[in-house]
Design an enzyme around this catalytic site. Structure first.
Site, PDB file in Angstrom:
ATOM      1  N   GLU A  12      15.965  -5.616   9.982  1.00 54.72           N
ATOM      2  CA  GLU A  12      16.294  -6.915  10.580  1.00 54.72           C
ATOM      3  C   GLU A  12      15.778  -8.068   9.713  1.00 54.72           C
ATOM      4  OE1 GLU A  12      18.449  -6.949  12.729  1.00 54.72           O
ATOM      5  OE2 GLU A  12      18.351  -4.879  13.430  1.00 54.72           O
ATOM      6  N   ASP A  34      19.931  -2.088   5.433  1.00 55.55           N
ATOM      7  CA  ASP A  34      19.363  -0.735   5.443  1.00 55.55           C
ATOM      8  C   ASP A  34      18.554  -0.476   4.182  1.00 55.55           C
ATOM      9  OD1 ASP A  34      20.135   0.218   7.902  1.00 55.55           O
ATOM     10  OD2 ASP A  34      21.847   1.372   7.175  1.00 55.55           O
TER      11      ASP A  34
END
Length: 638
Positions: free
Chosen positions: A487, A550
Site C-alpha cells: 500500500e 507488489d
C-alpha cells in the site's frame, strides 16, 4: 487454511505457489454460494459467521446496544430477514418504481424528472458524483461519469467474444423469467429486453475499456461549465446540473471525454424508447435483492454466471449481507471494538511506521533517482497518513439512516439511497473531510488513497495468515508486512507517483527521473504481459500499477525482515506465497483477467520473488529450475 499446511520441498525451486499451497488446493472446497476460497476468503467467511452469530441475539432484542445507528441497523436487518413478509409481497414493492419509468413520456419529461430520479439512483446514461478535486484535494468538485454496462466491460461486446455472447444469453433468459414473474406479457417482455440490450451495445463503443480506466489519472478532464453544457444539444445538461446541486458550478470534471462528446448520438429523441427500456431493465434488476426469496434467487442468476458461484446464498445470509452492506461502517466499528481493540491497533500502527521508515531508507539509497526527486519522494512519504483498524468516529452519514417500519424493505432502501446521494451532493464546494474511510473495519482488504495520501488497514486483515503473534517476525513480514509496504508503494506506482504529498495531481519528478521510471514500469508490463493461466493470458498494462506495488512491497518487507535478529528467508517467502493461496471458479478467473487491475494470485505469488536475489539464495535456485529468471530480466523499481 492452516499456516501449518505441508510444504512440498521438491517443488520449491520450480513453483513456489504450488509447493506451499498444493496440498491445500487438492482438498479445498469452494462454498457453493461463493466463487472462491483461500486466505482472504476464509477470513471473510469466519467474520461472516461470527457477526451473524452475534446479530442473531440482536434480532431477538437481546443485548442490543443502546446507540441509535446500531438499533436502526437491527431494524433494517429484521426487515431484510422477514422473508414471510417479503414472499407475501412478491413483486408489488417494485411496481411503483417500474411504473415510474414506464410513465416517462419523452426526453423532455425525463429531463424534468432527472433530479428526483437521480436521488433515488434510477439508472441513466450518465451520472454525477462529488469527490475531492484531484488537482486541489482540499475542495470537493463535481465529476461526470458514463453509465455502467450490463456486461463487465465494453470488450465483451466485440465480435468473436464468446464469453460476452454466453453471458448475454444468460442475462436474456433471466430477464425473460423476471418479466413474466412480475406479470408482464410476452410482447412487452420481448420488446423491452431487445431494446434494452441493443441500447447497452449502442453506448458501449464510446466508453473506455478496463485497461484505459486503470490509468485513472486520465479520468481528470476539467471542463468549464459553459463547455460542459455545450456537449449535448438534445437536452439541457446545465439545467440538470444546477437543479441537482442547487448551485451553478464553475467547472465539471469529466472522466471520459469521448463518451460525453457523443451523448447526442444515444441520448436523443430517436433513441428515447430504447433508453427507457434500458432504464426499466436496470431498475428491475436493482430491485430483486429486496423482494421475495424466489425473485432474489432468480435475480442473482446473471451475477452467479459472472462469478461462477453454483448456488445463491441462503435467505438468512443474504439478509445479513444486504443489511450489513447498508450499515457497513456501523457493523465495522462493532466488529473492530469487540474483536480488535485499541491495543492491537497501536501495535499494528507501530509495525506500519517501521515499514515506512524502511521505505524511506530505500528511497534515500535508491540508485536511479536523482537527489532532487528522492528528497521530494521522502517529503511525500513523511506526509503519508496511516489509518489502522477502524476510524475514531462513525461517519455522520450513518446517523441519518432511520428505518420506517411502516414501509417495506425496498422503500426503506430507496430512502437510504436518497439520504446518501444528498449527503454526497451537499459536499460540493465544501472543504474536504479527510477522516472518511472508504472501507469498513470488518472488510478483509487494505488500500492507498492518492487524493488523501493515506494508507488504510481495516481490522479484518490484521490476523493470520497475514499477521499473528503466533507467527515469527519473518512470517509476519512476508504476510502483513508485504501488504503494508504494497500500500505504501501505491504512492509511487505509475498512477500514485503523479500525486504530491497533499494528494494533488502534480508532477514532482525531474524529466529524466520520470522517463526512467516509465521505462521501469514498461519492464514490469513486459514481465507479466502474455503470461498464461488456465483462464487465459495476462494483460500486462492492465495490472501494472498493482504489480509495481507488489514488487515494492515485497522488497521493502524483505529488507525489514532481514533487519530482525532471527531472520528466516525461507519462512518469509513461504508466508508470501501462502497469503495468495486461492481456489476459484474458472468463470471468476476469466472475469478478473478481463477487468481486474491485480495479476492472478498464482502469478503474484511466483513472479515477484523471482525479481529478488535473496529468493535464489533462500531456496538454492539455479538456471534449470522453474523459478529461475535471468538477472537481466529481473525488474527492480523500489
Amino acid at each position: 487454511m492452516s499456516a501449518q499446511t505441508k510444504i512440498n520441498e521438491a517443488l520449491l525451486k520450480d513453483d513456489l505457489y504450488q509447493a506451499v499451497n498444493g496440498a491445500w488446493l487438492k482438498t479445498a472446497v469452494i462454498p457453493a454460494d461463493k466463487a472462491a476460497t483461500g486466505g482472504f476468503y476464509e477470513l471473510d467467511q469466519n467474520i461472516e459467521k461470527t457477526l451473524m452469530h452475534d446479530f442473531d441475539a440482536w434480532l431477538e432484542n437481546k443485548n442490543l446496544p443502546a446507540d441509535r445507528p446500531t438499533q436502526e441497523f437491527v431494524k433494517y436487518y429484521q426487515l431484510a430477514a422477514d422473508f414471510a413478509k417479503r414472499d407475501q409481497d412478491g413483486f408489488a414493492p417494485a411496481k411503483k418504481y417500474l411504473d415510474r419509468v414506464l410513465d416517462l413520456k419523452d426526453l423532455a419529461d425525463w429531463q424534468a424528472q432527472w433530479t428526483d430520479l437521480n436521488l433515488e439512483k434510477f439508472d441513466a446514461p450518465f451520472g454525477f458524483y462529488v469527490q475531492p478535486d484531484m488537482k486541489n484535494t482540499s475542495q470537493y468538485a463535481l465529476y461526470a461519469y458514463p453509465a455502467g454496462l450490463f456486461l463487465p466491460d465494453k470488450t465483451y461486446y466485440e465480435d468473436g467474444n464468446e464469453q460476452g455472447q454466453a453471458l448475454l444469453a444468460v442475462l436474456q433468459k433471466m430477464l425473460h423469467e423476471l418479466f413474466l414473474k412480475a406479470g408482464y406479457d410476452e410482447e412487452f417482455t420481448q420488446k423491452t429486453i431487445t431494446q434494452a440490450l441493443a441500447y447497452d451495445k449502442l453506448i458501449a463503443p464510446f466508453q473506455k475499456d478496463s485497461t484505459q480506466r486503470a490509468d485513472y489519472v486520465k479520468s481528470y478532464n476539467k471542463y468549464s461549465f459553459d463547455d460542459f453544457k455545450a456537449v449535448a444539444e438534445n437536452f439541457d445538461l446545465g439545467a440538470v446540473v444546477t437543479e441537482l446541486l442547487n448551485a451553478t458550478p464553475d467547472q465539471v470534471i469529466v472522466t471520459e471525454p469521448n463518451y460525453f462528446a457523443n451523448l447526442d448520438q444515444f441520448v436523443s429523441p430517436d433513441h428515447f424508447e430504447a433508453m427507457k427500456s434500458w432504464i426499466f431493465v436496470k431498475t428491475l434488476m436493482s430491485t430483486t435483492a429486496f423482494l421475495s426469496d424466489d425473485i432474489r434467487i432468480l435475480g442473482g442468476t446473471f451475477s452467479r454466471a459472472l462469478s461462477g458461484s453454483k448456488e445463491a446464498m441462503k435467505a438468512k445470509k443474504a439478509a445479513y449481507h444486504l443489511a450489513s452492506d447498508q450499515f457497513s461502517q456501523v457493523v465495522g466499528l462493532y466488529y473492530a471494538h469487540k474483536y480488535f481493540g485499541p491495543t492491537a491497533k497501536a501495535d499494528v500502527k507501530q509495525m506500519v511506521e517501521k515499514m515506512v521508515a524502511v521505505y524511506k531508507k530505500r528511497l534515500a539509497n535508491n540508485d536511479w533517482l536523482s537527489e532532487e526527486t528522492a528528497k521530494k519522494a521522502i517529503v511525500k512519504l513523511d506526509a503519508l497518513g496511516i489509518n489502522v483498524g477502524y476510524p475514531d468516529e462513525l461517519d455522520p452519514l450513518y446517523t441519518k439512516f432511520v428505518v420506517d417500519e411502516q414501509l417495506n424493505l425496498l422503500d426503506n432502501a430507496v430512502n437510504f439511497t436518497k439520504v446518501a446521494t444528498k449527503d454526497n451532493l451537499e459536499r460540493f464546494g465544501k472543504e474536504v473531510d479527510r477522516t472518511r474511510w472508504e472501507m469498513p473495519a470488518h472488510m478483509v482488504n487494505a488500500y492507498y488513497d492518492p487524493s488523501f495520501n493515506i494508507i488504510v488497514f481495516p481490522a479484518a486483515i490484521l490476523q493470520a495468515p497475514f499477521y499473528s503473534l503466533d507467527q515469527t517476525a519473518s512470517e509476519n513480514y512476508g504476510g502483513i508486512g508485504a501488504v503494508m509496504a504494497h500500500e505504501i508503494s501505491h504512492a509511487f506506482d505509475n498512477n500514485g507517483a503523479q500525486f504530491d504529498e497533499y494528494g494533488n495531481l502534480n508532477n514532482w519528478w525531474t524529466e529524466a527521473d520520470l522517463k526512467h521510471f516509465q521505462e521501469l514500469a514498461q519492464q514490469m508490463i513486459a514481465e507479466f504481459d502474455g503470461l498464461k493461466t488456465e483462464a487465459g493470458t495476462v494483460n500486462g498494462k492492465l495490472v501494472v500499477s498493482e504489480n509495481i506495488a507488489d514488487a515494492g512491497g515485497l522488497s521493502c518487507a524483505l529488507e525489514a525482515a532481514k533487519g530482525e535478529k532471527d531472520c528466516d528467508l525461507r519462512a518469509f517467502f513461504i508466508s508470501w506465497a501462502r497469503i495468495w493461496c486461492m481456489k476459484s471458479s474458472l468463470e471468476r478467473q476469466k472475469l478478473l483477467l478481463a477487468v481486474d487491475v491485480h495479476a492472478p494470485h498464482t502469478l503474484r505469488a511466483n513472479v515477484q520473488p523471482k525479481n529478488l536475489d535473496d529468493f535464489y539464495t533462500a531456496f538454492d535456485v539455479h538456471e534449470n529450475d522453474g523459478m529461475w529468471l535471468p538477472k537481466e530480466k529481473r525488474v527492480h523499481i523500489w
